[in-house]
Design an enzyme around this catalytic site. Structure first.
Site, PDB file in Angstrom:
ATOM      1  N   GLU A 274       0.766  -1.305  -0.080  1.00  0.00           N
ATOM      2  CA  GLU A 274       0.045   0.300   0.030  1.00  0.00           C
ATOM      3  C   GLU A 274       0.987   1.245   0.122  1.00  0.00           C
ATOM      4  O   GLU A 274       0.351   2.119  -0.536  1.00  0.00           O
ATOM      5  CB  GLU A 274      -0.931  -0.037   1.166  1.00  0.00           C
ATOM      6  CG  GLU A 274      -2.343   0.315   0.813  1.00  0.00           C
ATOM      7  CD  GLU A 274      -3.418   0.298   1.824  1.00  0.00           C
ATOM      8  OE1 GLU A 274      -2.835   0.188   3.393  1.00  0.00           O
ATOM      9  OE2 GLU A 274      -4.476   0.359   1.608  1.00  0.00           O
ATOM     10  N   HIS A 295       7.620 -26.487  -1.094  1.00  0.00           N
ATOM     11  CA  HIS A 295       7.119 -27.341  -1.927  1.00  0.00           C
ATOM     12  C   HIS A 295       5.917 -27.090  -2.950  1.00  0.00           C
ATOM     13  O   HIS A 295       5.232 -27.648  -3.519  1.00  0.00           O
ATOM     14  CB  HIS A 295       6.293 -28.651  -0.790  1.00  0.00           C
ATOM     15  CG  HIS A 295       7.307 -29.039  -0.076  1.00  0.00           C
ATOM     16  ND1 HIS A 295       8.214 -30.512  -0.547  1.00  0.00           N
ATOM     17  CD2 HIS A 295       7.631 -28.856   1.155  1.00  0.00           C
ATOM     18  CE1 HIS A 295       8.986 -30.704   0.596  1.00  0.00           C
ATOM     19  NE2 HIS A 295       8.467 -29.744   1.598  1.00  0.00           N
ATOM     20  N   LYS A 409     -13.719   1.657  -4.689  1.00  0.00           N
ATOM     21  CA  LYS A 409     -14.828   1.554  -3.768  1.00  0.00           C
ATOM     22  C   LYS A 409     -15.599   2.645  -4.182  1.00  0.00           C
ATOM     23  O   LYS A 409     -16.841   2.512  -4.036  1.00  0.00           O
ATOM     24  CB  LYS A 409     -14.177   2.660  -2.530  1.00  0.00           C
ATOM     25  CG  LYS A 409     -13.303   1.597  -1.510  1.00  0.00           C
ATOM     26  CD  LYS A 409     -13.015   2.574  -0.409  1.00  0.00           C
ATOM     27  CE  LYS A 409     -11.773   1.778   0.511  1.00  0.00           C
ATOM     28  NZ  LYS A 409     -11.045   2.606   1.328  1.00  0.00           N
TER      29      LYS A 409
HETATM   30  O1  PA5 Z   1      -2.964   1.541   6.001  1.00  0.00           O
HETATM   31  C1  PA5 Z   1      -4.210   2.085   5.639  1.00  0.00           C
HETATM   32  O2  PA5 Z   1      -4.295   3.223   5.887  1.00  0.00           O
HETATM   33  C2  PA5 Z   1      -5.192   1.440   5.361  1.00  0.00           C
HETATM   34  O3  PA5 Z   1      -4.842  -0.128   5.064  1.00  0.00           O
HETATM   35  C3  PA5 Z   1      -6.272   1.189   6.267  1.00  0.00           C
HETATM   36  O4  PA5 Z   1      -5.797   0.984   7.653  1.00  0.00           O
HETATM   37  C4  PA5 Z   1      -7.488   0.433   6.073  1.00  0.00           C
HETATM   38  O5  PA5 Z   1      -7.866   0.842   4.997  1.00  0.00           O
HETATM   39  C5  PA5 Z   1      -8.713   0.646   7.244  1.00  0.00           C
HETATM   40  O6  PA5 Z   1      -9.208   1.966   7.283  1.00  0.00           O
HETATM   41  P1  PA5 Z   1      -9.944   2.368   8.433  1.00  0.00           P
HETATM   42  O7  PA5 Z   1      -9.039   2.318   9.792  1.00  0.00           O
HETATM   43  O8  PA5 Z   1     -10.076   3.733   8.068  1.00  0.00           O
HETATM   44  O9  PA5 Z   1     -11.371   1.623   8.368  1.00  0.00           O
END
Ligand code: PA5
Length: 420
Positions: A274, A295, A409
């Protein structure tokens, strides 16, 4: 330190001079990060991010959950559950309630199965969401509130629900309106960088892990990064992977011969995926747990495309013994193992794999961890998060945002009829 880095089997893939230059660049990137102007916007995680007062509240609640509860439901997705899950999966040993992970799926089958697992149990819930618009935790929280109300009634359920969110958010209002304990998700800390905030601290405390030891590990690594900006494991790792990336190595596997590190690997994949996968750049992160995955993916690692980096997380002392006793009666062909501990066998397999992959054309980086403990996780998380921020900076991308995940989204919310 509990964590050290060994680059011997990566260094043969680049020149000493190039590495020296990149190490300096990584050190400079780290110093810039630690002193940058908008430090307070995104770098809250570089120092402890729960106040002393909040830490005491967390410890007190964690004690209550440990004493009274037998099922702790952690509701969160992505950065809102991965660090705690990595630690609980590796270290929890029955000192706290069983932990159930919710808020991380849209599968009807999984949700109904989880609700069934809650029947007859003494339940506490921690709902974690930085931005209280995420579908999975939001929808699960609604179902769970209704379940808790039916089971416990309004008053009793209030003490069993803990909410971790951003100050000023709708989630905080809900907590206030209903008397739930509210813990802060610092706005200067992104989800995947939240390992040292209440997001992770309450769940690991409730599971019986030691918060002070964990934070001591983090502080040690932070100090190392401050004092040795270009020679700490984070900078060395960032410098090496960046150099390899420049040479066409664009896939990295985090691997371990310790299955208890499998959720750590999941956390690492999220952190790097990410943070780095942007602007058509970034090393693609994946993971494997050996020896099982030797494996399957082992074949590719040995002889597939030579664009792979392999990063091992090794454990010196696994904290247990399991010896193979002689069994002459059966003549099963395994007598060469007589008297050996599984750890000895595991380590032999690890050394053999490391050598074979390295000789086969894979640069291998190795993080050595002395023991699997809270301190080790404090150090590991800090070094990896710092390395990720450093690597992103060296690639000229912003390691702290994740605009790309908004794309799916938009159409999902449209299909579900959400008004924006
Ligand atoms: O690292 C990040 O920002 C994302 O992976 C969020 O943690 C994830 O999308 C969850 O977001 P939220 O806590 O707003 O629900």
């Amino acid at each position: 330190m509990n964590v050290t880095i060994d680059l011997k089997k990566a260094e043969t893939y680049f020149s000493e001079e190039d590495f020296k230059g990149n190490r300096e660049k990584a050190g400079e990137a780290l110093c810039r990060l630690l002193t940058m102007e908008d430090h307070d916007q995104v770098l809250g995680w570089t120092s402890p991010c729960a106040s002393r007062e909040e830490l005491e509240i967390i410890k007190e609640k964690a004690e209550e959950i440990k004493k009274e509860g037998d099922l702790f439901v952690l509701v969160g997705v992505g950065g809102s559950n991965q660090a705690a899950r990595a630690m609980i999966d590796a270290l929890a040993d029955g000192q706290g309630p069983e932990v159930l992970y919710m808020g991380n799926t849209l599968s009807a089958h999984s949700v109904s199965k989880m609700l069934k697992r809650m029947e007859g149990r003494n339940v506490y819930i921690n709902v974690i969401a930085k931005n209280f618009e995420t579908l999975e935790p939001g929808s699960h929280f609604r179902i769970l509130r209704q379940w808790m109300k039916k089971r416990y009634g309004r008053e009793e359920m209030a003490k069993r629900i803990i909410v971790t969110g951003t100050k000023g958010s709708r989630l905080e209002e809900i907590a206030k309106e209903n008397g739930y304990l509210f813990l802060s998700f610092p706005s200067s800390v992104g989800g995947r960088y939240s390992a040292f905030s209440p997001v992770c601290l309450l769940p690991i405390g409730a599971a019986g892990l030691n918060l002070d030891k964990y934070l001591a590990g983090m502080e040690r690594a932070a100090e190392d990064c401050r004092v040795n900006p270009s020679s700490n494991p984070a900078a060395l790792y960032g410098a090496a992977r960046n150099l390899l990336y420049g040479k066409g190595y664009d896939i990295e596997m985090l691997v371990s011969f310790e299955p208890r590190y499998s959720c750590l690997a999941k956390w690492w994949v999220q952190l790097f995926g990410e943070s780095e996968g942007k602007e058509k750049k970034g090393i693609f992160p994946s993971s494997a747990i050996y020896s099982e995955d030797l494996h399957s993916i082992g074949q590719y690692m040995q002889e597939g495309r030579r664009n792979l980096i392999e990063t091992f997380v090794s454990v010196e002392d696994p904290g247990a013994r399991a010896v193979i006793e002689p069994d002459p009666e059966f003549r099963d062909g395994f007598d060469y193992l007589d008297g050996m501990d599984f750890d000895q066998i595991n380590k032999a397999a690890e050394e053999a794999t490391l050598n074979a992959h390295w000789k086969g054309g894979v640069p291998c980086i190795r993080f050595l961890t002395k023991t699997m403990s809270e301190e080790t996780f404090g150090e590991l998380f800090y070094y990896f998060m710092t390395a990720c921020a450093v690597s992103g900076t060296m690639m000229n991308i912003n390691p702290f945002d994740q605009e790309g995940v908004e794309e799916y989204k938009r159409s999902m919310f449209a299909a579900l009829g959400k008004k924006v």
